[in-house]
Design a protein around this motif. Structure first.
Motif, mmCIF file in Angstrom:
data_model
loop_
_atom_site.group_PDB
_atom_site.id
_atom_site.type_symbol
_atom_site.label_atom_id
_atom_site.label_comp_id
_atom_site.label_asym_id
_atom_site.label_seq_id
_atom_site.Cartn_x
_atom_site.Cartn_y
_atom_site.Cartn_z
ATOM 1 N N PRO A 34 0.818 -1.224 0.000
ATOM 2 C CA PRO A 34 0.000 0.000 0.000
ATOM 3 C C PRO A 34 0.850 1.273 0.000
ATOM 4 C CG PRO A 34 -0.845 -1.539 1.622
ATOM 5 C CD PRO A 34 0.460 -2.093 1.122
ATOM 6 N N LYS B 273 2.067 1.815 -3.503
ATOM 7 C CA LYS B 273 0.990 2.373 -4.326
ATOM 8 C C LYS B 273 0.801 3.851 -4.038
ATOM 9 C CE LYS B 273 -1.580 -1.888 -5.052
ATOM 10 N NZ LYS B 273 -2.839 -2.605 -4.835
ATOM 11 N N ALA B 274 0.868 4.232 -2.753
ATOM 12 C CA ALA B 274 0.747 5.643 -2.396
ATOM 13 C C ALA B 274 1.888 6.454 -3.007
ATOM 14 C CB ALA B 274 0.743 5.797 -0.878
#
Length: 72
Positions: free
Chosen positions: A4, A7-8
């Motif tokens: 995550p 992805k950020a």
């Protein structure tokens, strides 16, 4: 938890060059409805020793989650 964050990082790295500069970080804050001054964002990026690439972003992010600061 790394995926995550990766992805950020990719969302913030608008030009896809593998680094986040102060303009990209400021744009991210603005997209989230947060007003920040240029000098504030520059100071955030300057906390990183070297370019704000993914390894440095991950290190900085983990430091902040461990109590130094957290803004998201």
């Amino acid at each position: 938890m790394v995926i995550p964050i990766f992805k950020a990082f990719g969302v913030i790295d608008k030009d896809g060059d593998g680094k986040i500069d102060h303009k990209e970080l400021k744009a991210c804050f603005e997209e989230l409805g947060q007003r920040v001054k240029d000098d504030e964002v520059k100071a955030m990026v300057a906390e990183c020793s070297g370019p704000l690439n993914f390894p440095n972003f991950l290190s900085l992010f983990s430091d902040k989650l461990n109590g130094k600061w957290f803004i998201l």
